[in-house]
Scaffold this motif. Structure first.
Motif: not given
Length: 105
Positions: A1-3, A37, A72-75, A100
């Motif tokens: 998952m992107p940070k 998150a 962290e988040a999906d987008n 990001e």
């Protein structure tokens, strides 16, 4: 998952112990609202300095950094929704910049 790096600009320092407790409660509630998150709760920072090819200045410029958090988040949309609940955004005393992390691996 992107940070995502959340960089804080502004915010007020509480004038009284009671205001400090209220502020800390708001920050705690915000962190709890994001749950897992939160990768790194971060910290406030002291006076920033700007270093460039033109030299060094003893302040962070027009919009100095006042702290950070990593989530962290999906987008970006989800990361920005988290940022919108930050106490300095909610009370209007500051802003949160969201960036990001780029995976270099």
């Amino acid at each position: 998952m992107p940070k995502y790096l959340m960089i804080y600009h502004g915010g007020d320092i509480p004038d009284t112990p009671e205001e400090g407790e209220k502020s800390m409660a708001a920050w705690d509630a915000w962190y709890q609202s994001m749950g897992a998150a939160v990768v790194d709760g971060g910290a406030p920072v002291g006076q920033s300095h700007t270093v460039s090819s033109a030299g060094h200045v003893d302040h962070g410029g027009a919009n100095p950094v006042s702290g950070y958090t990593i989530v962290e988040a999906d987008n970006y949309g989800v990361a920005c929704e988290h940022a919108a609940g930050n106490p300095i955004v909610v009370d209007g005393s500051g802003s949160v910049e969201v960036a990001e992390f780029i995976d270099m691996g």
